[in-house]
Design a protein around this motif. Structure first.
Motif, PDB file in Angstrom:
ATOM      1  N   VAL A 424       2.611   9.710  -1.390  1.00  0.00           N
ATOM      2  CA  VAL A 424       3.205   9.087  -0.215  1.00  0.00           C
ATOM      3  C   VAL A 424       3.518   7.625  -0.492  1.00  0.00           C
ATOM      4  O   VAL A 424       2.808   6.953  -1.247  1.00  0.00           O
ATOM      5  N   LYS A 425       4.614   7.140   0.085  1.00  0.00           N
ATOM      6  CA  LYS A 425       4.943   5.721   0.008  1.00  0.00           C
ATOM      7  C   LYS A 425       4.469   5.078   1.305  1.00  0.00           C
ATOM      8  O   LYS A 425       4.800   5.549   2.401  1.00  0.00           O
ATOM      9  N   LEU A 426       3.675   4.004   1.192  1.00  0.00           N
ATOM     10  CA  LEU A 426       3.061   3.369   2.362  1.00  0.00           C
ATOM     11  C   LEU A 426       3.496   1.914   2.482  1.00  0.00           C
ATOM     12  O   LEU A 426       3.608   1.198   1.476  1.00  0.00           O
ATOM     13  N   SER A 427       3.715   1.488   3.714  1.00  0.00           N
ATOM     14  CA  SER A 427       4.002   0.084   3.987  1.00  0.00           C
ATOM     15  C   SER A 427       2.678  -0.637   4.220  1.00  0.00           C
ATOM     16  O   SER A 427       2.025  -0.450   5.253  1.00  0.00           O
ATOM     17  N   LEU A 428       2.267  -1.455   3.231  1.00  0.00           N
ATOM     18  CA  LEU A 428       0.963  -2.109   3.267  1.00  0.00           C
ATOM     19  C   LEU A 428       1.104  -3.598   2.973  1.00  0.00           C
ATOM     20  O   LEU A 428       2.097  -4.037   2.376  1.00  0.00           O
ATOM     21  N   GLN A 429       0.105  -4.346   3.370  1.00  0.00           N
ATOM     22  CA  GLN A 429       0.021  -5.741   2.955  1.00  0.00           C
ATOM     23  C   GLN A 429      -0.585  -5.777   1.554  1.00  0.00           C
ATOM     24  O   GLN A 429      -1.686  -5.275   1.326  1.00  0.00           O
ATOM     25  N   MET A 430       0.174  -6.367   0.619  1.00  0.00           N
ATOM     26  CA  MET A 430      -0.294  -6.484  -0.760  1.00  0.00           C
ATOM     27  C   MET A 430      -0.486  -7.958  -1.083  1.00  0.00           C
ATOM     28  O   MET A 430       0.303  -8.808  -0.657  1.00  0.00           O
ATOM     29  N   TYR A 431      -1.529  -8.250  -1.825  1.00  0.00           N
ATOM     30  CA  TYR A 431      -1.800  -9.623  -2.244  1.00  0.00           C
ATOM     31  C   TYR A 431      -1.167  -9.873  -3.611  1.00  0.00           C
ATOM     32  O   TYR A 431      -1.326  -9.068  -4.541  1.00  0.00           O
ATOM     33  N   ALA A 451     -11.914 -19.912  -6.429  1.00  0.00           N
ATOM     34  CA  ALA A 451     -10.856 -20.658  -5.720  1.00  0.00           C
ATOM     35  C   ALA A 451      -9.521 -19.919  -5.801  1.00  0.00           C
ATOM     36  O   ALA A 451      -8.476 -20.498  -6.120  1.00  0.00           O
ATOM     37  N   VAL A 452      -9.559 -18.633  -5.506  1.00  0.00           N
ATOM     38  CA  VAL A 452      -8.372 -17.778  -5.639  1.00  0.00           C
ATOM     39  C   VAL A 452      -7.448 -17.979  -4.438  1.00  0.00           C
ATOM     40  O   VAL A 452      -7.865 -17.835  -3.288  1.00  0.00           O
ATOM     41  N   ASN A 453      -6.194 -18.303  -4.721  1.00  0.00           N
ATOM     42  CA  ASN A 453      -5.171 -18.394  -3.681  1.00  0.00           C
ATOM     43  C   ASN A 453      -4.344 -17.115  -3.678  1.00  0.00           C
ATOM     44  O   ASN A 453      -4.015 -16.574  -4.751  1.00  0.00           O
ATOM     45  N   LEU A 454      -3.985 -16.655  -2.496  1.00  0.00           N
ATOM     46  CA  LEU A 454      -3.294 -15.380  -2.354  1.00  0.00           C
ATOM     47  C   LEU A 454      -1.994 -15.544  -1.601  1.00  0.00           C
ATOM     48  O   LEU A 454      -1.896 -16.351  -0.673  1.00  0.00           O
ATOM     49  N   ASN A 455      -1.007 -14.757  -1.999  1.00  0.00           N
ATOM     50  CA  ASN A 455       0.266 -14.686  -1.278  1.00  0.00           C
ATOM     51  C   ASN A 455       0.408 -13.266  -0.734  1.00  0.00           C
ATOM     52  O   ASN A 455       0.769 -12.349  -1.479  1.00  0.00           O
ATOM     53  N   PRO A 456       0.120 -13.047   0.549  1.00  0.00           N
ATOM     54  CA  PRO A 456       0.214 -11.693   1.098  1.00  0.00           C
ATOM     55  C   PRO A 456       1.658 -11.353   1.490  1.00  0.00           C
ATOM     56  O   PRO A 456       2.351 -12.163   2.107  1.00  0.00           O
ATOM     57  N   VAL A 457       2.115 -10.162   1.102  1.00  0.00           N
ATOM     58  CA  VAL A 457       3.458  -9.708   1.464  1.00  0.00           C
ATOM     59  C   VAL A 457       3.381  -8.244   1.904  1.00  0.00           C
ATOM     60  O   VAL A 457       2.542  -7.487   1.411  1.00  0.00           O
ATOM     61  N   MET A 458       4.262  -7.867   2.819  1.00  0.00           N
ATOM     62  CA  MET A 458       4.375  -6.462   3.206  1.00  0.00           C
ATOM     63  C   MET A 458       5.318  -5.773   2.232  1.00  0.00           C
ATOM     64  O   MET A 458       6.420  -6.246   1.973  1.00  0.00           O
ATOM     65  N   GLN A 459       4.856  -4.651   1.684  1.00  0.00           N
ATOM     66  CA  GLN A 459       5.653  -3.921   0.696  1.00  0.00           C
ATOM     67  C   GLN A 459       5.518  -2.422   0.923  1.00  0.00           C
ATOM     68  O   GLN A 459       4.485  -1.946   1.400  1.00  0.00           O
ATOM     69  N   ASN A 460       6.542  -1.690   0.523  1.00  0.00           N
ATOM     70  CA  ASN A 460       6.452  -0.236   0.445  1.00  0.00           C
ATOM     71  C   ASN A 460       5.967   0.113  -0.954  1.00  0.00           C
ATOM     72  O   ASN A 460       6.651  -0.182  -1.943  1.00  0.00           O
ATOM     73  N   VAL A 461       4.798   0.707  -1.025  1.00  0.00           N
ATOM     74  CA  VAL A 461       4.149   0.960  -2.310  1.00  0.00           C
ATOM     75  C   VAL A 461       3.880   2.456  -2.449  1.00  0.00           C
ATOM     76  O   VAL A 461       3.419   3.103  -1.504  1.00  0.00           O
ATOM     77  N   GLN A 462       4.153   2.966  -3.633  1.00  0.00           N
ATOM     78  CA  GLN A 462       3.927   4.382  -3.895  1.00  0.00           C
ATOM     79  C   GLN A 462       2.456   4.637  -4.226  1.00  0.00           C
ATOM     80  O   GLN A 462       1.877   3.985  -5.091  1.00  0.00           O
ATOM     81  N   PHE A 463       1.864   5.563  -3.488  1.00  0.00           N
ATOM     82  CA  PHE A 463       0.515   6.050  -3.802  1.00  0.00           C
ATOM     83  C   PHE A 463       0.585   7.548  -4.057  1.00  0.00           C
ATOM     84  O   PHE A 463       1.585   8.209  -3.713  1.00  0.00           O
ATOM     85  N   TYR A 464      -0.482   8.079  -4.627  1.00  0.00           N
ATOM     86  CA  TYR A 464      -0.421   9.449  -5.124  1.00  0.00           C
ATOM     87  C   TYR A 464      -1.595  10.283  -4.623  1.00  0.00           C
ATOM     88  O   TYR A 464      -2.634   9.749  -4.204  1.00  0.00           O
ATOM     89  N   GLN A 465      -1.414  11.572  -4.690  1.00  0.00           N
ATOM     90  CA  GLN A 465      -2.475  12.496  -4.314  1.00  0.00           C
ATOM     91  C   GLN A 465      -3.769  12.132  -5.057  1.00  0.00           C
ATOM     92  O   GLN A 465      -3.768  11.914  -6.255  1.00  0.00           O
ATOM     93  N   GLY A 466      -4.854  12.045  -4.305  1.00  0.00           N
ATOM     94  CA  GLY A 466      -6.143  11.706  -4.911  1.00  0.00           C
ATOM     95  C   GLY A 466      -6.491  10.235  -4.819  1.00  0.00           C
ATOM     96  O   GLY A 466      -7.644   9.845  -5.084  1.00  0.00           O
ATOM     97  N   ASP A 467      -5.514   9.373  -4.480  1.00  0.00           N
ATOM     98  CA  ASP A 467      -5.844   7.972  -4.244  1.00  0.00           C
ATOM     99  C   ASP A 467      -6.732   7.858  -3.005  1.00  0.00           C
ATOM    100  O   ASP A 467      -6.709   8.724  -2.123  1.00  0.00           O
ATOM    101  N   TYR A 468      -7.502   6.777  -2.951  1.00  0.00           N
ATOM    102  CA  TYR A 468      -8.567   6.671  -1.946  1.00  0.00           C
ATOM    103  C   TYR A 468      -8.163   5.788  -0.770  1.00  0.00           C
ATOM    104  O   TYR A 468      -7.504   4.756  -0.943  1.00  0.00           O
ATOM    105  N   VAL A 469      -8.587   6.215   0.414  1.00  0.00           N
ATOM    106  CA  VAL A 469      -8.394   5.456   1.647  1.00  0.00           C
ATOM    107  C   VAL A 469      -9.772   5.163   2.235  1.00  0.00           C
ATOM    108  O   VAL A 469     -10.578   6.086   2.429  1.00  0.00           O
ATOM    109  N   ILE A 470     -10.045   3.883   2.484  1.00  0.00           N
ATOM    110  CA  ILE A 470     -11.342   3.480   3.040  1.00  0.00           C
ATOM    111  C   ILE A 470     -11.102   2.803   4.379  1.00  0.00           C
ATOM    112  O   ILE A 470     -10.549   1.697   4.435  1.00  0.00           O
ATOM    113  N   TYR A 471     -11.491   3.462   5.438  1.00  0.00           N
ATOM    114  CA  TYR A 471     -11.350   2.868   6.766  1.00  0.00           C
ATOM    115  C   TYR A 471     -12.486   1.874   6.991  1.00  0.00           C
ATOM    116  O   TYR A 471     -13.657   2.164   6.686  1.00  0.00           O
TER     117      TYR A 471
END
Length: 580
Positions: A424-431, A451-471
Motif C-alpha cells: 500500500v502507498k500511504l500519505s505519512l509525515q516523513m522526517y 542535537a538532531v534537527n528534522l525537516n518533516p514533510v508529508m509524502q506518499n510512501v510505498q510500504f509492503y505486505q508485512g511492514d509493521y504498524v504501531i498504534y
C-alpha cells in the motif's frame, strides 16, 4: 495439626540449610563468586520449594543464562498468576557493575532470612537477579576500583565485550540486556532496585540514593514517590542507623557548593524502567566505608522496600494501573530535559571538612577530607528538571520490516504491533535529517548522534505486505516514542541504528547531466525561479556551475528521495488499513 506439620518441615528445612554466605564466612571481607552465588540460591530453592524458585532467562555474552530467584509466599511462580492475584512485584538487580558487589551479598542474606523466618509478605513477590554482569564478575581483581575500600576481590565494570551494561538498555548490544528485558517485561515489576557503589567526595553517609527522576516520572507515580515512598525510606533507614542523602552529584569539586539531582536517560536501568511506568531506585553505598557496613546498609534498605511495598501494596498497584492508562491516552511526550538552576531546596548535609595539603607525589597542594573535622551544613540541592524538547505523538508509526533489530526490541518490550496484509502507498509525515552533531570518539561502541534537527514533510510512501504498524495508544507509549523519535536523547537513531540512510547511493556525471538540467529548467519554470531565489540568497552559488547543477539535481525527480530520510513514517490521520 497442619500448622505443627508445617513448622516441623520448616525446622527440617532450616536444619538442612544452616550455612552462611561466602561473605559471612569470610568475616565479611569477601564477596561471593558467581558460582558460589548461584549454588547458594540453588540450595535455597531446594530447601524451600514452597516459597522459592530459581529460574533462568535467555543468555548472556558470557554464554550463561541470566538467573532469577523468585520468592513467593504461596508457591505462585507464574507472573501472570501473580498479577491476577493482585500481588506487587519487586525486582532487585545486582552486579551490573560487579566491582560494586554489595547487593550480591546483601540479597543472598535477605533471601535466606526471609525464607527461614517465613517472612515473605503475602502480597509481595520478590525477584532477585543474583549477578547481572556475569562476564565482568569472572574478571576478578582487587585493584580495578582504585578508590574503593574492599572487598578483597571483586569483578570488573565492563562485560566480556567491554560494554558498561548500565548504558545498554536501549541499544541492547549485549545478550545480557536482551535477557534482562525478557525478565523485566515478563514480570512487569512496580518497583525496581539496582544496587551500586558510589565514587566521588567523602562524607559521613554510608548510603546515598538515586530515585527515578521525579519530573520525568508519570505524575501519578511521582506524587507517591516524593510524598510517601522516599520520605519513608529516609525515615526508616535513619531509624536503622543508616541515614540517607541524595546521591552526591556535586556541582564543583566538593559538596558544600551544592549538589544536583541525577537525570537518568533511558540508556540507564532506572531510566529504562521509567519508560514502562516502573519506579526505579539506584542506591549507591559510599566507596570508602567498610565493606561490611556497605553490605549491611544495602540489606536493610532492601528489607525497607519490602516493608513499605507490603504496607502500600494496594495503592502501588492502583497507581501503576492509572499511570499505564494515562500513558496510553497521553498526546505530548518530553524527549529531553534541562536542569532549572533557579529552583533549589536547602538540605542538611553531613560531611567532612575539605582541606589542602602538599602532595607526597608532586609537592603541589592537593584536596583531602579531614575525618577528624565532621560538620553538618545546609547546602543547595537542585532537582527541578524541565522538558527542553517535546513531541506530539502520531496516530501510528509505520516501520518497514527490513529494520529487524528495531522490530525485535519493540516486541521484546511488549509493544503491540500489526502487519500490513497488502502492499500500500500511504500519505505519512516523513522526517528528513538535517544538521546534527556526531561524536568524534566512540561511546560504548557507538559514534552517537545528538542535537538532531528534522525537516518533516508529508509524502506518499510505498510500504509492503508485512511492514509493521504501531498504534500509539498503549501503555508502552513512552518506550515507543522515546526510541522511535530521532530527536530523543536515546533514540534508536542516535544510537546509529539507521546510519545507512545517511549515505547517498546514486549520483551523476556533470557533463551528461548538464543537458538534462537545461531541459528541466525549460520545462519547469518553478524550478527556474527556485534556483534564482537560491542564487540571490547565496551569491557564491552564481560563481559555481557545479553548485547550480547540484541544486537542480537535488530538486528534481532524479535525486533519491530516501537520502537522509528517516525510514519510519508518522501517520497523522487515521487511515483505514488492511492489517493481518
Amino acid at each position: 495439626m497442619k500448622r505443627i506439620a508445617f513448622l516441623f518441615l520448616l525446622f527440617l528445612s532450616l536444619k538442612s540449610f544452616g550455612q552462611l554466605t561466602p561473605f559471612e564466612r569470610s568475616n565479611k571481607k569477601e564477596t561471593a563468586h558467581y558460582s558460589e552465588a548461584i549454588a547458594y540460591y540453588e540450595q535455597l530453592a531446594k530447601a524451600f520449594p514452597q516459597q522459592a524458585k530459581l529460574l533462568t532467562y535467555g543468555n548472556t555474552d558470557f554464554g550463561k543464562p541470566l538467573h532469577l530467584m523468585v520468592l513467593s509466599k504461596q508457591k505462585v511462580f507464574d507472573p501472570v498468576l501473580v498479577r491476577k492475584s493482585d500481588k506487587r512485584i519487586l525486582l532487585i538487580n545486582n552486579g551490573i557493575h560487579p566491582g560494586e558487589p554489595e547487593g550480591i551479598d546483601a540479597s543472598m542474606m535477605l533471601a535466606r532470612d526471609l525464607l527461614k523466618n517465613n517472612a515473605i509478605p503475602e502480597n509481595v513477590v520478590i525477584c532477585i537477579i543474583p549477578i547481572y554482569n556475569i562476564d565482568g564478575s569472572h574478571n576478578r581483581s582487587g585493584t580495578s576500583r582504585a578508590n574503593q575500600n574492599g572487598p578483597i576481590a571483586y569483578g570488573f565494570r565492563g562485560n566480556s565485550k567491554n560494554y558498561d551494561l548500565n548504558r545498554d538498555f536501549i541499544k541492547t548490544d549485549s545478550k545480557n540486556s536482551q535477557a534482562f528485558q525478557q525478565i523485566f517485561n515478563t514480570w512487569k515489576p512496580e518497583i525496581f532496585v539496582d544496587t551500586h557503589t558510589s565514587n566521588g567526595a567523602d562524607y559521613q553517609y554510608t548510603m546515598t540514593l538515586i530515585p527515578t527522576q521525579k519530573d520525568k516520572l508519570n505524575s501519578i507515580l511521582s506524587s507517591y514517590l516524593t510524598q510517601t515512598l522516599v520520605p519513608d525510606l529516609y525515615s526508616h533507614m535513619k531509624g536503622k542507623g543508616f541515614e540517607l542523602i541524595p546521591y552526591v552529584n556535586s556541582i564543583s569539586e566538593t559538596p558544600e557548593s551544592g549538589i544536583t539531582g541525577f537525570i537518568e536517560a533511558p540508556r540507564y536501568s532506572t531510566g529504562y524502567v521509567a519508560l514502562h511506568n516502573t519506579i526505579g531506585f539506584m542506591p549507591e553505598t559510599h566507596m570508602l566505608k567498610s565493606y561490611d557496613k556497605r553490605v549491611e546498609s544495602t540489606q536493610k534498605l532492601l528489607q525497607t522496600y519490602i516493608d513499605i511495598i507490603k504496607r502500600d501494596a494496594k495503592i502501588i498497584g492502583e497507581n501503576k494501573r492509572k499511570a499505564d492508562a494515562y500513558t496510553a491516552q497521553q498526546n505530548d511526550f518530553p524527549l529531553d530535559w534541562k536542569l532549572n538552576r533557579s529552583v533549589y531546596d536547602t538540605i542538611a548535609f553531613k560531611g567532612f571538612a575539605a582541606k589542602q595539603k602538599p602532595s607526597e607525589v608532586s609537592g603541589i597542594n592537593r584536596l583531602y577530607y579531614d575525618r577528624d573535622a565532621p560538620f553538618t551544613k545546609y547546602i543547595k540541592y537542585w532537582d527541578k528538571f524541565e522538558p527542553s524538547i517535546s513531541v506530539t505523538k502520531p496516530i501510528a508509526y509505520v516501520i518497514p520490516k527490513a529494520w529487524d533489530k528495531v522490530i525485535a526490541l519493540l516486541k521484546l518490550n511488549n509493544v503491540k504491533m500489526h502487519q500490513l496484509a497488502t502492499d500500500v502507498k500511504l500519505s505519512l509525515q516523513m522526517y528528513y535529517i538535517g544538521e546534527m552533531k556526531t561524536s568524534t570518539r566512540p561511546y560504548e561502541g557507538h559514534y552517537q548522534h545528538s542535537a538532531v534537527n528534522l525537516n518533516p514533510v508529508m509524502q506518499n510512501v510505498q510500504f509492503y505486505q508485512g511492514d509493521y504498524v504501531i498504534y500509539v495508544n498503549q501503555a508502552s507509549n513512552r518506550y515507543i516514542v522515546e526510541t522511535l523519535e530521532p530527536q530523543a536523547v536515546d533514540s534508536f537513531f542516535n544510537w546509529n541504528f539507521f546510519d545507512s540512510i545517511l549515505g547517498q547511493k546514486e549520483g551523476y556525471s556533470s557533463y551528461v547531466f548538464e543537458d538534462t538540467a537545461a531541459e528541466l529548467l525549460k520545462k519547469d519554470p518553478e524550478l527556474k525561479l527556485k534556483l534564482a531565489a537560491e542564487i540571490q540568497k547565496n551569491p557564491d552559488l552564481a560563481k559555481s556551475g557545479r553548485g547550480q547543477l547540484d541544486f537542480i539535481y537535488k530538486n528534481s525527480d532524479y535525486f533519491e528521495k530516501t537520502f537522509m530520510r528517516y525510514p519510519i513514517g508518522r501517520m497523522q490521520h487515521d487511515i483505514k488499513l488492511n492489517l493481518k
